[in-house]
Scaffold this motif. Structure first.
Motif, PDB file in Angstrom:
ATOM      1  N   UNK A  56       0.827  -1.205   0.000  1.00 26.33           N
ATOM      2  CA  UNK A  56       0.000   0.000   0.000  1.00 26.33           C
ATOM      3  C   UNK A  56       0.867   1.262   0.000  1.00 26.33           C
ATOM      4  N   UNK A  57       1.995   1.228   0.708  1.00 25.38           N
ATOM      5  CA  UNK A  57       2.865   2.400   0.785  1.00 25.38           C
ATOM      6  C   UNK A  57       3.467   2.704  -0.581  1.00 25.38           C
ATOM      7  N   UNK A  58       3.959   1.675  -1.292  1.00 21.20           N
ATOM      8  CA  UNK A  58       4.542   1.894  -2.626  1.00 21.20           C
ATOM      9  C   UNK A  58       3.482   2.446  -3.579  1.00 21.20           C
ATOM     10  N   UNK A  59       2.302   1.870  -3.551  1.00 28.44           N
ATOM     11  CA  UNK A  59       1.233   2.331  -4.439  1.00 28.44           C
ATOM     12  C   UNK A  59       0.864   3.780  -4.144  1.00 28.44           C
ATOM     13  N   UNK A  60       0.671   4.112  -2.854  1.00 25.25           N
ATOM     14  CA  UNK A  60       0.279   5.481  -2.486  1.00 25.25           C
ATOM     15  C   UNK A  60       1.365   6.492  -2.819  1.00 25.25           C
ATOM     16  N   UNK A  61       2.608   6.142  -2.540  1.00 22.73           N
ATOM     17  CA  UNK A  61       3.702   7.063  -2.809  1.00 22.73           C
ATOM     18  C   UNK A  61       3.895   7.276  -4.314  1.00 22.73           C
ATOM     19  N   UNK A  62       3.713   6.219  -5.106  1.00 26.29           N
ATOM     20  CA  UNK A  62       3.837   6.355  -6.565  1.00 26.29           C
ATOM     21  C   UNK A  62       2.770   7.302  -7.094  1.00 26.29           C
ATOM     22  N   UNK A  63       1.565   7.162  -6.556  1.00 30.84           N
ATOM     23  CA  UNK A  63       0.476   8.038  -7.012  1.00 30.84           C
ATOM     24  C   UNK A  63       0.702   9.478  -6.546  1.00 30.84           C
ATOM     25  N   UNK A  64       1.221   9.634  -5.322  1.00 27.44           N
ATOM     26  CA  UNK A  64       1.526  10.988  -4.849  1.00 27.44           C
ATOM     27  C   UNK A  64       2.567  11.651  -5.738  1.00 27.44           C
ATOM     28  N   UNK A  65       3.492  10.852  -6.227  1.00 23.72           N
ATOM     29  CA  UNK A  65       4.566  11.379  -7.079  1.00 23.72           C
ATOM     30  C   UNK A  65       4.102  11.524  -8.528  1.00 23.72           C
ATOM     31  N   UNK A  66       2.905  10.991  -8.795  1.00 20.77           N
ATOM     32  CA  UNK A  66       2.297  11.091 -10.125  1.00 20.77           C
ATOM     33  C   UNK A  66       3.162  10.437 -11.202  1.00 20.77           C
ATOM     34  N   UNK A  67       3.601   9.209 -10.910  1.00 16.69           N
ATOM     35  CA  UNK A  67       4.360   8.444 -11.901  1.00 16.69           C
ATOM     36  C   UNK A  67       3.646   7.119 -12.140  1.00 16.69           C
ATOM     37  N   UNK A  68       3.908   6.515 -13.313  1.00 16.28           N
ATOM     38  CA  UNK A  68       3.295   5.237 -13.640  1.00 16.28           C
ATOM     39  C   UNK A  68       4.143   4.110 -13.079  1.00 16.28           C
ATOM     40  N   UNK A  69       3.556   2.920 -13.119  1.00 11.40           N
ATOM     41  CA  UNK A  69       4.322   1.749 -12.678  1.00 11.40           C
ATOM     42  C   UNK A  69       5.546   1.570 -13.566  1.00 11.40           C
ATOM     43  N   UNK A  70       5.407   1.854 -14.855  1.00 15.72           N
ATOM     44  CA  UNK A  70       6.520   1.705 -15.789  1.00 15.72           C
ATOM     45  C   UNK A  70       7.628   2.709 -15.478  1.00 15.72           C
ATOM     46  N   UNK A  71       7.248   3.963 -15.175  1.00 17.91           N
ATOM     47  CA  UNK A  71       8.244   4.989 -14.854  1.00 17.91           C
ATOM     48  C   UNK A  71       8.986   4.638 -13.565  1.00 17.91           C
ATOM     49  N   UNK A  72       8.271   4.124 -12.592  1.00 21.83           N
ATOM     50  CA  UNK A  72       8.913   3.707 -11.346  1.00 21.83           C
ATOM     51  C   UNK A  72       9.853   2.549 -11.604  1.00 21.83           C
TER      52      UNK A  72
END
Length: 383
Positions: free
Chosen positions: A6-22
């Motif tokens: 949940x932390x990785x998902x929430x932080x990725x969305x906060x940073x406004x990046x896609x799974x591919x970009x991460x």
């Protein structure tokens, strides 16, 4: 699902990046990121610092170790360490547990226990234990709060410390009476019977002095409107002193206490307009002050009573300026002539603090008493 997903998902969305970009930033496939976020798989341990840095958080935060969880985990470890410490073990084993727990958990309880074991159980050779004890006590005293712990560890360090380094710990003790009590405990710890008994008698003397000034006698300014109560208090002091001295001895270690008490008593008699008793007791007081000033320098005075037979009082003519410490005496007590003179002359000349004398200050008999004291004014004395 573990919190990390949940932390990785929430932080990725906060940073406004896609799974591919991460995934590209971390050097993994986007499928790996997807599996992390769904909880199917977890990042390799080597990736944890890299992911934390990318999101600008700590590894603890990434792993879901929030403050509440960390506190709960710390409390659990403390409880485990306490159980281990109090289990049936040798003092040396307890010391090792306490030191390990203190280093890992920074819980002062274990530092205190380690200090006590060094001194009371001799778990280490002194040359090894003393430096550790000093370090632990210093750390405890430099922590905010922890009053109970500080009061507890000052006792073992005072018992165990080298004689010439005791002064270093006095900075942590505001009350001189507490220092005197610690000295008695130290001497008893080292089986020094003579110094123990002497220090205990010194402590008794100070306790008596405190009681005379603050319990029985009270400075007459506190009873400004009740001279009768002051008379009762001063006479109580004189009665107690009489039971603690040999009345056949004219000048003994009680002379200063008696001189001050008669001085206060005379003021109270003047306050109730009993001039006969006022001058009678004042004359007694002045004569005793004169005797004190006339004593040879450093002459020892005995208390002449078994409960105080290990100590003496000497009158020192050494003047000590304001702000400078008196030298420390181990063999007895000292009356300093500048202090004695100040006590007498302030009482006789201060119209504010000793107002009970005001009605007779202009009388020649009273002035002659003042003059008798002024003859002994120390050369360097400043009002």
């Amino acid at each position: 699902m573990l919190p990390i997903a949940e932390i990785i998902r929430n932080k990725r969305r906060e940073k406004n990046v896609t799974q591919d970009e991460l995934a590209q930033a971390l050097g993994v496939t986007f499928q790996s990121v997807s599996r992390w976020e769904t909880g199917v798989a977890y990042p390799d341990i080597e990736l944890i610092p890299k992911i934390s840095l990318y999101f600008g958080i700590t590894t603890d935060e990434l792993l879901g170790a929030n403050e509440e969880a960390r506190q709960a985990e710390w409390e659990r470890k403390v409880e485990e360490a306490c159980i281990a410490f109090w289990d049936e073990k040798s003092p040396k084993e307890r010391f090792e547990i306490a030191m390990k727990a203190y280093k890992e958990l920074n819980y002062t309880f274990f530092a205190v226990r380690a200090c006590l074991l060094i001194v009371e159980a001799n778990v280490l050779p002194r040359e090894e234990g003393l430096p550790i004890l000093r370090e632990l006590v210093e750390e405890i005293f430099n922590k905010p709060g922890e009053l109970h712990s500080k009061l507890t560890v000052i006792k073992p360090i005072y018992k165990y410390e080298d004689e010439d380094r005791l002064e270093e710990w006095n900075k942590y003790i505001a009350d001189p009476h507490a220092i005197r009590k610690l000295l008695a405990q130290r001497y008893a710890y080292h089986n020094d019977v003579e110094r123990t008994n002497r220090q205990r008698q010194i402590n008794l003397w100070y306790s008596l002095s405190y009681s005379f000034d603050c319990d029985f006698g009270k400075r007459h300014t506190e009873w400004y409107n009740d001279p009768l109560a002051s008379i009762e208090g001063q006479n109580t002091i004189l009665s107690i002193v009489d039971t603690l001295r040999d009345s056949s001895v004219g000048i003994d270690a009680w002379i200063y206490r008696r001189a001050v008490t008669y001085l206060r008593l005379s003021a109270a008699y003047f306050a109730i307009e009993n001039k006969d008793e006022g001058y009678k007791t004042l004359e007694k007081s002045i004569k005793m002050f004169e005797d004190i000033f006339s004593l040879p320098k450093e002459q020892e005075l005995s208390f002449n009573h078994p409960v105080l037979d290990k100590i003496t009082v000497s009158v020192s003519t050494d003047f000590v300026p304001d702000g400078e410490p008196r030298k420390y005496h181990t063999n007895g007590l000292y009356y300093y002539t500048d202090t004695v003179y100040q006590q007498a002359i302030v009482a006789l000349t201060d119209t504010n603090g000793w107002a009970w004398f005001n009605d007779v200050r202009g009388e020649e008999r009273f002035k002659s008493c003042v003059a008798r004291i002024e003859k002994f004014k120390p050369a360097d004395f400043k009002n």
